[in-house]
Design a protein around this motif. Structure first.
Motif, PDB file in Angstrom:
ATOM      1  N   PRO A   8       0.821  -1.225   0.000  1.00 62.54           N
ATOM      2  CA  PRO A   8       0.000   0.000   0.000  1.00 62.54           C
ATOM      3  C   PRO A   8       0.852   1.272   0.000  1.00 62.54           C
ATOM      4  CG  PRO A   8      -0.794  -1.559   1.654  1.00 62.54           C
ATOM      5  CD  PRO A   8       0.482  -2.117   1.122  1.00 62.54           C
ATOM      6  N   LEU A   9       1.964   1.254   0.725  1.00 61.83           N
ATOM      7  CA  LEU A   9       2.810   2.450   0.739  1.00 61.83           C
ATOM      8  C   LEU A   9       3.418   2.699  -0.637  1.00 61.83           C
ATOM      9  CD1 LEU A   9       4.708   2.390   4.155  1.00 61.83           C
ATOM     10  CD2 LEU A   9       2.868   3.908   3.425  1.00 61.83           C
ATOM     11  N   ALA A  10       3.807   1.605  -1.298  1.00 63.07           N
ATOM     12  CA  ALA A  10       4.374   1.747  -2.644  1.00 63.07           C
ATOM     13  C   ALA A  10       3.311   2.272  -3.612  1.00 63.07           C
ATOM     14  CB  ALA A  10       4.919   0.400  -3.126  1.00 63.07           C
ATOM     15  N   ALA A  11       2.085   1.785  -3.459  1.00 64.69           N
ATOM     16  CA  ALA A  11       1.001   2.246  -4.340  1.00 64.69           C
ATOM     17  C   ALA A  11       0.754   3.736  -4.121  1.00 64.69           C
ATOM     18  CB  ALA A  11      -0.267   1.445  -4.078  1.00 64.69           C
ATOM     19  N   LEU A  12       0.799   4.141  -2.857  1.00 64.77           N
ATOM     20  CA  LEU A  12       0.617   5.556  -2.537  1.00 64.77           C
ATOM     21  C   LEU A  12       1.715   6.383  -3.219  1.00 64.77           C
ATOM     22  CD1 LEU A  12      -0.735   7.806  -0.921  1.00 64.77           C
ATOM     23  CD2 LEU A  12       0.569   7.099   1.083  1.00 64.77           C
ATOM     24  N   GLU A  13       2.919   5.849  -3.158  1.00 67.44           N
ATOM     25  CA  GLU A  13       4.032   6.575  -3.788  1.00 67.44           C
ATOM     26  C   GLU A  13       3.817   6.681  -5.308  1.00 67.44           C
ATOM     27  OE1 GLU A  13       7.966   5.045  -2.937  1.00 67.44           O
ATOM     28  OE2 GLU A  13       8.772   6.192  -4.635  1.00 67.44           O
ATOM     29  N   ALA A  14       3.356   5.580  -5.901  1.00 62.75           N
ATOM     30  CA  ALA A  14       3.151   5.587  -7.364  1.00 62.75           C
ATOM     31  C   ALA A  14       2.088   6.615  -7.760  1.00 62.75           C
ATOM     32  CB  ALA A  14       2.750   4.200  -7.849  1.00 62.75           C
ATOM     33  N   VAL A  15       1.027   6.705  -6.963  1.00 61.02           N
ATOM     34  CA  VAL A  15      -0.033   7.678  -7.258  1.00 61.02           C
ATOM     35  C   VAL A  15       0.524   9.101  -7.113  1.00 61.02           C
ATOM     36  CG1 VAL A  15      -2.240   8.613  -6.441  1.00 61.02           C
ATOM     37  CG2 VAL A  15      -1.929   6.133  -6.589  1.00 61.02           C
ATOM     38  N   GLU A  16       1.158   9.327  -5.959  1.00 63.94           N
ATOM     39  CA  GLU A  16       1.646  10.673  -5.651  1.00 63.94           C
ATOM     40  C   GLU A  16       2.676  11.130  -6.701  1.00 63.94           C
ATOM     41  OE1 GLU A  16       3.031  10.956  -1.619  1.00 63.94           O
ATOM     42  OE2 GLU A  16       3.467  13.092  -1.803  1.00 63.94           O
ATOM     43  N   TYR A  17       3.593  10.231  -7.028  1.00 67.29           N
ATOM     44  CA  TYR A  17       4.647  10.556  -7.983  1.00 67.29           C
ATOM     45  C   TYR A  17       4.051  10.901  -9.349  1.00 67.29           C
ATOM     46  CZ  TYR A  17       9.319  10.329  -9.988  1.00 67.29           C
ATOM     47  OH  TYR A  17      10.500  10.653 -10.594  1.00 67.29           O
ATOM     48  N   GLY A  18       3.090  10.104  -9.766  1.00 69.96           N
ATOM     49  CA  GLY A  18       2.465  10.315 -11.072  1.00 69.96           C
ATOM     50  C   GLY A  18       1.683  11.619 -11.124  1.00 69.96           C
ATOM     51  N   MET A  19       1.004  11.950 -10.014  1.00 72.93           N
ATOM     52  CA  MET A  19       0.214  13.180 -10.011  1.00 72.93           C
ATOM     53  C   MET A  19       1.154  14.388 -10.038  1.00 72.93           C
ATOM     54  SD  MET A  19      -2.916  12.269 -10.173  1.00 72.93           S
ATOM     55  CE  MET A  19      -3.858  13.760  -9.870  1.00 72.93           C
ATOM     56  N   ARG A  20       2.343  14.220  -9.475  1.00 71.00           N
ATOM     57  CA  ARG A  20       3.276  15.342  -9.420  1.00 71.00           C
ATOM     58  C   ARG A  20       4.080  15.488 -10.720  1.00 71.00           C
ATOM     59  NH1 ARG A  20       6.081  15.092  -3.995  1.00 71.00           N
ATOM     60  NH2 ARG A  20       4.049  15.781  -3.263  1.00 71.00           N
ATOM     61  N   HIS A  21       4.489  14.342 -11.277  1.00 71.98           N
ATOM     62  CA  HIS A  21       5.419  14.415 -12.417  1.00 71.98           C
ATOM     63  C   HIS A  21       4.795  14.031 -13.754  1.00 71.98           C
ATOM     64  CE1 HIS A  21       8.769  15.021  -9.647  1.00 71.98           C
ATOM     65  NE2 HIS A  21       8.235  14.063  -8.909  1.00 71.98           N
ATOM     66  N   GLY A  22       3.521  13.758 -13.756  1.00 68.41           N
ATOM     67  CA  GLY A  22       2.868  13.429 -15.036  1.00 68.41           C
ATOM     68  C   GLY A  22       2.780  11.925 -15.235  1.00 68.41           C
ATOM     69  N   ILE A  23       1.892  11.564 -16.133  1.00 65.58           N
ATOM     70  CA  ILE A  23       1.533  10.148 -16.277  1.00 65.58           C
ATOM     71  C   ILE A  23       2.714   9.282 -16.751  1.00 65.58           C
ATOM     72  CG2 ILE A  23       0.542  10.340 -18.604  1.00 65.58           C
ATOM     73  CD1 ILE A  23      -1.727   8.476 -17.544  1.00 65.58           C
ATOM     74  N   ALA A  24       3.541   9.811 -17.657  1.00 68.49           N
ATOM     75  CA  ALA A  24       4.637   8.983 -18.195  1.00 68.49           C
ATOM     76  C   ALA A  24       5.636   8.629 -17.093  1.00 68.49           C
ATOM     77  CB  ALA A  24       5.336   9.724 -19.329  1.00 68.49           C
ATOM     78  N   GLU A  25       6.008   9.631 -16.298  1.00 69.73           N
ATOM     79  CA  GLU A  25       6.947   9.379 -15.198  1.00 69.73           C
ATOM     80  C   GLU A  25       6.283   8.491 -14.146  1.00 69.73           C
ATOM     81  OE1 GLU A  25      10.208  10.191 -14.896  1.00 69.73           O
ATOM     82  OE2 GLU A  25       9.883  10.667 -17.003  1.00 69.73           O
ATOM     83  N   GLY A  26       4.985   8.736 -13.931  1.00 67.67           N
ATOM     84  CA  GLY A  26       4.239   7.927 -12.958  1.00 67.67           C
ATOM     85  C   GLY A  26       4.246   6.454 -13.355  1.00 67.67           C
ATOM     86  N   LEU A  27       4.074   6.201 -14.636  1.00 68.69           N
ATOM     87  CA  LEU A  27       4.061   4.808 -15.106  1.00 68.69           C
ATOM     88  C   LEU A  27       5.409   4.143 -14.849  1.00 68.69           C
ATOM     89  CD1 LEU A  27       2.058   5.191 -18.445  1.00 68.69           C
ATOM     90  CD2 LEU A  27       1.340   3.891 -16.433  1.00 68.69           C
ATOM     91  N   LYS A  28       6.477   4.906 -15.097  1.00 65.69           N
ATOM     92  CA  LYS A  28       7.819   4.329 -14.877  1.00 65.69           C
ATOM     93  C   LYS A  28       7.998   3.943 -13.419  1.00 65.69           C
ATOM     94  CE  LYS A  28      10.521   6.783 -18.231  1.00 65.69           C
ATOM     95  NZ  LYS A  28      11.252   8.020 -18.333  1.00 65.69           N
ATOM     96  N   ARG A  29       7.577   4.860 -12.542  1.00 65.25           N
ATOM     97  CA  ARG A  29       7.732   4.613 -11.103  1.00 65.25           C
ATOM     98  C   ARG A  29       6.883   3.405 -10.696  1.00 65.25           C
ATOM     99  NH1 ARG A  29      10.809   4.124  -7.955  1.00 65.25           N
ATOM    100  NH2 ARG A  29      10.654   4.638  -5.773  1.00 65.25           N
ATOM    101  N   GLU A  30       5.662   3.364 -11.257  1.00 68.23           N
ATOM    102  CA  GLU A  30       4.740   2.255 -10.957  1.00 68.23           C
ATOM    103  C   GLU A  30       5.391   0.911 -11.326  1.00 68.23           C
ATOM    104  OE1 GLU A  30       0.534   3.193 -12.200  1.00 68.23           O
ATOM    105  OE2 GLU A  30       0.727   1.274 -13.233  1.00 68.23           O
ATOM    106  N   ALA A  31       6.020   0.867 -12.502  1.00 66.40           N
ATOM    107  CA  ALA A  31       6.648  -0.383 -12.956  1.00 66.40           C
ATOM    108  C   ALA A  31       7.839  -0.754 -12.062  1.00 66.40           C
ATOM    109  CB  ALA A  31       7.095  -0.246 -14.410  1.00 66.40           C
ATOM    110  N   GLN A  32       8.632   0.267 -11.690  1.00 64.70           N
ATOM    111  CA  GLN A  32       9.784  -0.017 -10.813  1.00 64.70           C
ATOM    112  C   GLN A  32       9.308  -0.604  -9.477  1.00 64.70           C
ATOM    113  OE1 GLN A  32      11.454   3.833 -10.236  1.00 64.70           O
ATOM    114  NE2 GLN A  32      12.776   3.726 -12.057  1.00 64.70           N
TER     115      GLN A  32
END
Ligand code: 3HC
Ligand code: NAI
Length: 718
Positions: free
Chosen positions: A258-282
């Motif tokens: 859940p913490l990782a999912a929160l990070e993926a959401v937050e990161y994507g909302m801040r840096h845009g969908i493309a960067e968010g997707l990369k973080r999500e995959a990592q």
């Protein structure tokens, strides 16, 4: 040697084009549900490439070919074979890329959703341009990934918050929830809700309108709060902070997903969908190879296996239960009645000693339906229909056609045998009689029966509507069909069923006995109630053993402890002093009486009742070291579980672990007590137990089973 011809597999993705609309159907032939595997991904890519090139196609309508399933997500079997984070990250990135093509597809795509639309299945739907769902109860939509120790990694952490707002998206993603279609519609997860009969027509219609240039307009949800919190970065910061706090409180830091999912959401909302997707995959890559995820996936597969397990080898087909008799409409009887009506829509007839108690029982059973209505799990119409299935009286009138009767009268052999005799006089000859006893041997109860082959134990846990486990206990003379009938009915009312040997405590109470009993010893040695509970919670139990005793009821616990002490005297040695019986004498029965070890007001636990120490004749003075408190609690339980497994109380380590996880919340991320023993290694468990036995006596002597595995270097799971 004859050459083997390559297997020809039927395509999973097929389509036809009519009047400019391509109707695509996904149907994995020979599979119970649709999942997205690498092979399916390739077919998707080929299909969309063909549709892009096909000049006839102006829009796409997508459906599942399964009767009651849309897509159950990515193929879990596939990601359990992943061996490195990099490999897992690539798998996620490939999936994202495919869905990116879907999202950017120049011809609009509408999906028609009927049945489970979960994980990668919902992520696919999110990438499409219009979502129609049926209002059928089988239609469940959501992102359950964190329950498998991973996160939505095909764009779910990016597309859902953009569609429904960050708060609603986090609410779903962090809890791994799925929602019925009506709620999904209210939240904005789907655009339209329709009866199954017109799903195809409406979806194709939407595709056609989009082909003509129409675009769906979606309003921001959540009113002014939605605007203030979801709609600007500062508001979202508050949402993330609150969500993080809540996750940590809930998971105790044991579950990284859940913490990782929160990070993926937050990161994507801040840096845009493309960067968010990369973080999500990592992050998916990191999570997919964790031990926690492996354990949660094992539990998923074990639970699935149990869904198909008839409970007995060469089982004859179960008798289908249409009418259920309940004798004793108290706490458990009413819980079973309400659950049976809500889950299986059977006709329930209750009997108790007098009409006032029956009326109370019916009201309590109705409360389960009231709760479902309040949560909008059922409609008013369904509610009215279900309520009408509940009836009762102070005689056995109405029991004459019951295929199954469950007794939940007082825990006394004489009373149980008496109701068994009374029931047999009126029940049809093929009817099954089940006892919900927690401690009395089924074989003893069945001694009073004319037909002992139709007597069995069905041990539910309280509160019945919420607790997922059912122990089914065949007596010495129970017939195979009685077993398969009890198992099938338990499953129909939503329980995970394990079949357990008829021995004292069955499985759950047996392995809990040393755990609960050790509480007395620890208190006597000066440990405080809070320390004992907090150590167990830190290990990952939902509540500590002292709170658990309060929840079970101290009177019930004393009764069970008595039975366990007489059965396993040398291991369940009572602590010095008056024991819990002293609290029961004072009317402190735990949560149900507002007072036990803790005080409860307004249904909430308020803190330790300090006067308990005086009643027990003890003084908290620090007691044993915290690590030792934990070791004594957990290793006693693990030792007893291994011993009982060796005696054949459960049929397999799988059943034993599922029983412990679903019966009393043994931490799922540890995989159950038997898996935990395997992870520590029998040698280490044995040497720790020997050390404890030297200090505290024979109750910690390592079981034969563990000693044997330690000697051989083998595991409980073969
Ligand atoms: N992958 C592989 N197998 C799956 C599966 C999946 N996602 N979902 C279900 N299955 C299999 C089950 O293991 C079972 O197999 P078996 O018959 O060989 O034992 C079979 O499908 C039928 O499943 P059930 O017995 O559970 O059928 P039900 O009708 O009771 O329930 C269901 C259907 C609600 C879809 C339930 O199976 C379920 O909850 N599945 C898991 C859903 C899930 O967690 N999805 C997320 C996957 S992870 C993901 O998508 C990652 C992505 O973000 C990248
Ligand atoms: P309860 O006291 O709430 O209910 C028992 C009911 O049986 C009462 O309504 C009583 O009037 C009725 N009854 C007694 N004799 C009867 C008779 N001859 N004919 C018809 N009705 C009769 O007790 P509870 O807690 O519901 O327990 C019932 C059984 O379930 C017991 O065997 C108990 O060990 C078992 N159990 C209880 C659990 C719990 O957490 N309370 C958990 C699992 C099993």
């Amino acid at each position: 040697m004859a050459a083997t011809a390559p297997a020809i597999t039927a395509p999973a993705v097929t389509w036809e084009v009519t009047d400019g609309i391509a109707t695509v159907v996904l149907d994995l032939k020979g599979q119970p549900v649709n999942v997205i595997s690498r092979a399916v991904k390739d077919e998707f890519i080929a299909c969309f490439a063909a549709l892009a090139d096909d000049a006839r196609v102006r829009a796409v309508a997508f459906f599942s070919g399964k009767a009651d399933n849309f897509i159950a997500g990515a193929d879990i079997e596939e990601f359990v074979t992943l061996t490195s984070a990099a490999e897992a990250e690539r798998l996620s990135a490939d999936g994202q890329e495919m869905l990116d093509r879907v999202a950017r597809f120049l011809k609009p795509i509408a999906v028609g959703i009927h049945g489970a639309c979960l994980g990668g299945g919902f992520e696919f739907a999110l990438a499409c341009h219009y979502r129609v769902a049926t209002d059928h109860p089988k239609t469940q939509i959501g992102l359950p990934e964190v329950q498998l120790g991973i996160l939505p990694a095909a764009g779910g952490c990016q597309r859902l918050p953009r569609l429904v707002g960050v708060r609603a998206a986090l609410d779903m993603i962090l809890a791994g929830k799925s929602e019925r279609a009506a709620k999904a519609f209210r939240l904005g997860m789907v655009d339209e809700l329709v009866p199954p009969a017109i799903l195809a027509e409406i979806t194709v219609g939407a595709a056609r309108r989009m082909a003509g240039g129409w675009r769906p307009k979606r309003k921001r949800r959540g009113g002014i709060m939605g605007f203030l919190l979801d709609g600007n970065p500062l508001g979202r910061l508050l949402v993330y902070r609150a969500a993080r706090k809540q996750v940590l409180e809930k998971t105790g830091g044991h579950y990284p997903a859940p913490l990782a999912a929160l990070e993926a959401v937050e990161y994507g909302m801040r840096h845009g969908i493309a960067e968010g997707l990369k973080r999500e995959a990592q992050l998916f890559g990191q999570l997919a190879v964790t031990d926690v995820s492996r354990k949660l996936v094992q539990i998923f597969f074990a639970t699935n296996e149990l869904k198909k397990d008839p409970g007995i080898a060469n089982a004859p087909p179960p008798v289908r239960v249409h009418r259920l008799g309940i004798i004793g409409s108290g706490f458990m009887g009413s819980g079973i009645a309400g659950t049976a009506v809500a889950q299986a829509e059977v006709d329930v007839r209750m009997k108790d000693a007098d009409l006032a108690r029956v009326a109370q029982g019916i009201l309590a059973a109705r409360a389960i339906l009231d709760d479902r209505l309040k949560r909008r799990r059922i409609t008013k119409y369904e509610y009215a229909r279900l309520i009408a299935l509940l009836s009762g009286g102070d005689s056995y009138a109405g029991f004459g056609r019951a295929e199954l009767t469950i007794e939940a009268v007082f825990e006394e052999l004489g009373v149980k045998q008496q109701v068994l005799r009374e029931a047999e006089a009126v029940l049809p000859s093929a009817s099954v009689f089940a006892s919900n006893t927690s401690t009395i041997p089924i074989t003893r109860i069945a001694e009073a029966a004319r037909a002992p082959e139709r007597v069995i134990g069905m041990h539910f846990f309280s509160p019945v509507a919420k607790m997922p486990l059912l122990e089914v206990i065949p007596g010495a003379r129970t017939s195979p069909q009685t077993v398969s009938t009890a198992v099938a009915f338990g499953r129909r009312i939503g329980k995970t069923v394990i079949v357990v040997q008829d021995s004292p405590g069955f499985w759950v109470n047996r392995i809990l006995a040393p755990y609960g009993n050790e509480v007395g010893h620890l208190l006597a040695e000066g440990a405080s109630i809070e320390d004992i509970d907090s150590m167990a919670v830190r290990f990952g139990f939902p509540v500590g053993p002292v709170t658990l005793l309060d929840e079970v009821g101290l009177d019930v616990a004393v009764n069970v402890a008595g039975v366990m002490q007489s059965a396993y005297g040398d291991r369940i040695v009572p602590a010095p002093g008056p024991g819990i019986g002293a609290l029961v004498k004072e009317g402190r029965l735990g949560r149900k009486s507002g007072r036990g070890f803790y005080i409860y007001t307004g249904g909430k636990k308020r803190g330790v009742d300090e006067s308990v120490y005086g009643l027990l004749g003890i003084h908290p003075n620090g007691g044993p070291r915290p690590a030792e408190i934990l070791q004594r609690l957990v290793l006693g339980l693990v030792n007893e579980a291994a011993r009982a497994l060796g005696e054949g109380v459960v049929r397999s380590p799988r059943d034993g672990d599922i029983g412990a996880i679903f019966g009393f919340g043994f931490p799922p991320f540890r995989g159950g007590p038997l898996r935990y023993a395997d992870d520590l290694g029998a040698e280490r468990v044995v040497s720790d137990l020997e050390r404890l036995a030297e200090r505290y006596g024979v109750r910690f002597a390592p079981s034969e089973v563990l000693q044997e595995h330690a000697r051989r270097g083998t595991k409980l799971y073969s």
